[in-house]
Design a protein around this motif. Structure first.
Motif, PDB file in Angstrom:
ATOM      1  N   ILE A  45       0.925  -1.078  -0.109  1.00 18.08           N
ATOM      2  CA  ILE A  45       0.150   0.096   0.005  1.00 18.08           C
ATOM      3  C   ILE A  45       0.868   1.384   0.050  1.00 18.08           C
ATOM      4  CG2 ILE A  45      -1.551   1.332   1.318  1.00 18.08           C
ATOM      5  CD1 ILE A  45      -2.825  -1.454   2.065  1.00 18.08           C
ATOM      6  N   GLU A  46       1.979   1.196   0.636  1.00 15.37           N
ATOM      7  CA  GLU A  46       2.860   2.196   0.705  1.00 15.37           C
ATOM      8  C   GLU A  46       3.500   2.564  -0.663  1.00 15.37           C
ATOM      9  OE1 GLU A  46       5.889   2.133   3.612  1.00 15.37           O
ATOM     10  OE2 GLU A  46       4.623   2.508   5.488  1.00 15.37           O
ATOM     11  N   LEU A  47       3.850   1.542  -1.315  1.00 15.51           N
ATOM     12  CA  LEU A  47       4.377   1.712  -2.506  1.00 15.51           C
ATOM     13  C   LEU A  47       3.583   2.266  -3.851  1.00 15.51           C
ATOM     14  CD1 LEU A  47       6.352  -1.743  -2.937  1.00 15.51           C
ATOM     15  CD2 LEU A  47       7.381   0.685  -2.770  1.00 15.51           C
ATOM     16  N   ILE A  48       2.288   1.881  -3.551  1.00  9.72           N
ATOM     17  CA  ILE A  48       1.253   2.371  -4.512  1.00  9.72           C
ATOM     18  C   ILE A  48       0.814   3.909  -4.266  1.00  9.72           C
ATOM     19  CG2 ILE A  48      -1.309   2.201  -4.882  1.00  9.72           C
ATOM     20  CD1 ILE A  48      -1.247  -0.660  -4.560  1.00  9.72           C
ATOM     21  N   ILE A  49       0.838   4.085  -3.004  1.00  5.54           N
ATOM     22  CA  ILE A  49       0.752   5.558  -2.677  1.00  5.54           C
ATOM     23  C   ILE A  49       2.036   6.443  -2.839  1.00  5.54           C
ATOM     24  CG2 ILE A  49       0.647   7.296  -0.663  1.00  5.54           C
ATOM     25  CD1 ILE A  49      -1.045   5.136   1.062  1.00  5.54           C
ATOM     26  N   SER A  50       2.910   5.954  -2.666  1.00  6.54           N
ATOM     27  CA  SER A  50       4.178   6.606  -3.180  1.00  6.54           C
ATOM     28  C   SER A  50       4.302   6.756  -4.853  1.00  6.54           C
ATOM     29  CB  SER A  50       5.582   6.085  -2.510  1.00  6.54           C
ATOM     30  OG  SER A  50       5.757   4.687  -3.388  1.00  6.54           O
ATOM     31  N   LEU A  51       4.043   5.641  -5.498  1.00  9.07           N
ATOM     32  CA  LEU A  51       3.916   5.866  -7.011  1.00  9.07           C
ATOM     33  C   LEU A  51       3.105   6.804  -7.515  1.00  9.07           C
ATOM     34  CD1 LEU A  51       4.652   4.284  -9.502  1.00  9.07           C
ATOM     35  CD2 LEU A  51       2.487   3.086  -9.286  1.00  9.07           C
ATOM     36  N   VAL A  52       1.796   7.029  -6.783  1.00  8.54           N
ATOM     37  CA  VAL A  52       0.662   8.060  -7.166  1.00  8.54           C
ATOM     38  C   VAL A  52       1.259   9.304  -6.960  1.00  8.54           C
ATOM     39  CG1 VAL A  52      -1.371   9.071  -6.701  1.00  8.54           C
ATOM     40  CG2 VAL A  52      -1.166   6.356  -6.987  1.00  8.54           C
ATOM     41  N   LEU A  53       1.746   9.560  -5.743  1.00 14.30           N
ATOM     42  CA  LEU A  53       2.283  10.867  -5.368  1.00 14.30           C
ATOM     43  C   LEU A  53       3.648  11.356  -6.430  1.00 14.30           C
ATOM     44  CD1 LEU A  53       2.533  10.577  -1.451  1.00 14.30           C
ATOM     45  CD2 LEU A  53       0.767  11.719  -3.090  1.00 14.30           C
ATOM     46  N   CYS A  54       4.664  10.439  -6.616  1.00 10.33           N
ATOM     47  CA  CYS A  54       5.606  10.836  -7.266  1.00 10.33           C
ATOM     48  C   CYS A  54       5.178  10.879  -8.735  1.00 10.33           C
ATOM     49  CB  CYS A  54       6.566   9.584  -7.366  1.00 10.33           C
ATOM     50  SG  CYS A  54       7.546   9.512  -5.957  1.00 10.33           S
ATOM     51  N   LEU A  55       4.301  10.017  -9.456  1.00  6.91           N
ATOM     52  CA  LEU A  55       3.902  10.297 -10.663  1.00  6.91           C
ATOM     53  C   LEU A  55       3.059  11.904 -10.881  1.00  6.91           C
ATOM     54  CD1 LEU A  55       2.532   7.007 -12.024  1.00  6.91           C
ATOM     55  CD2 LEU A  55       4.389   8.282 -12.736  1.00  6.91           C
ATOM     56  N   TRP A  56       2.341  12.178  -9.737  1.00  9.52           N
ATOM     57  CA  TRP A  56       1.429  13.431  -9.616  1.00  9.52           C
ATOM     58  C   TRP A  56       2.618  14.555  -9.650  1.00  9.52           C
ATOM     59  CZ3 TRP A  56       0.862  17.718  -6.587  1.00  9.52           C
ATOM     60  CH2 TRP A  56      -0.252  18.521  -6.952  1.00  9.52           C
ATOM     61  N   ALA A  57       3.605  14.564  -8.671  1.00 10.70           N
ATOM     62  CA  ALA A  57       4.694  15.515  -8.787  1.00 10.70           C
ATOM     63  C   ALA A  57       5.556  15.548  -9.943  1.00 10.70           C
ATOM     64  CB  ALA A  57       5.669  15.127  -7.463  1.00 10.70           C
ATOM     65  N   ALA A  58       5.818  14.555 -10.609  1.00  6.17           N
ATOM     66  CA  ALA A  58       6.452  14.635 -12.145  1.00  6.17           C
ATOM     67  C   ALA A  58       5.608  15.348 -12.981  1.00  6.17           C
ATOM     68  CB  ALA A  58       6.799  13.172 -12.634  1.00  6.17           C
ATOM     69  N   MET A  59       4.498  15.383 -12.940  1.00  5.57           N
ATOM     70  CA  MET A  59       3.430  15.876 -13.972  1.00  5.57           C
ATOM     71  C   MET A  59       3.185  17.455 -13.613  1.00  5.57           C
ATOM     72  SD  MET A  59       3.167  14.006 -16.364  1.00  5.57           S
ATOM     73  CE  MET A  59       2.015  14.848 -17.309  1.00  5.57           C
ATOM     74  N   ALA A  60       3.279  17.758 -12.126  1.00  7.43           N
ATOM     75  CA  ALA A  60       2.956  19.116 -11.681  1.00  7.43           C
ATOM     76  C   ALA A  60       4.368  19.902 -11.259  1.00  7.43           C
ATOM     77  CB  ALA A  60       2.179  18.834 -10.428  1.00  7.43           C
ATOM     78  N   ALA A  61       5.396  19.471 -11.175  1.00  7.83           N
ATOM     79  CA  ALA A  61       6.510  20.076 -10.764  1.00  7.83           C
ATOM     80  C   ALA A  61       7.059  20.942 -11.956  1.00  7.83           C
ATOM     81  CB  ALA A  61       7.422  19.199 -10.045  1.00  7.83           C
ATOM     82  N   PRO A  62       7.023  20.307 -12.958  1.00 10.42           N
ATOM     83  CA  PRO A  62       7.835  21.015 -14.102  1.00 10.42           C
ATOM     84  C   PRO A  62       7.456  22.289 -14.802  1.00 10.42           C
ATOM     85  CG  PRO A  62       7.654  18.692 -14.785  1.00 10.42           C
ATOM     86  CD  PRO A  62       6.848  18.776 -13.573  1.00 10.42           C
ATOM     87  N   GLY A  63       6.068  22.649 -14.495  1.00 10.34           N
ATOM     88  CA  GLY A  63       5.108  23.791 -14.705  1.00 10.34           C
ATOM     89  C   GLY A  63       4.467  23.883 -15.897  1.00 10.34           C
TER      90      GLY A  63
END
Length: 105
Positions: A45-63
């Protein structure tokens, strides 16, 4: 630092915790001499949550994405630099033929 970067850091921290938990779980299994069949469900469950958070950050962080269309107004050159001495238009790429006549055997 925007929200995307902060979410990415949180995702990496959760991923690090899941990694540490898996290593600790495997060490416990070695002590009890049991066979490793997979990580516990809380680690998954931690891995799935971290995957979702990292994917969201990869799409949101670059601007904001920039346009790649050549006719776009964002790609227009407004002015050339004042010092044109360092602009190079002749390069080694001109020695390569434009028409390649390579054929597969």
């Amino acid at each position: 630092m925007g929200a995307g970067f902060l979410v990415g850091v949180i995702g990496v921290l959760i991923l690090s915790h899941a990694t540490y938990s898996t290593i600790q779980y495997r060490a416990l299994l070695k002590i009890t001499e049991e066979e490793f069949s997979g990580p516990p469900i809380d680690v998954v469950i931690e891995l799935i949550i971290s995957l979702v958070l990292c994917l969201w950050a990869a799409m949101a962080a670059p601007g904001k994405f920039k346009s790649i269309h050549p006719q776009s107004e964002e790609n227009r050159v407004i002015a050339l630099p004042a010092n044109l001495d360092f602009m190079i238009f002749n390069h080694r790429g001109k020695i390569f033929p434009l028409e390649t006549e390579l054929k597969l055997k």
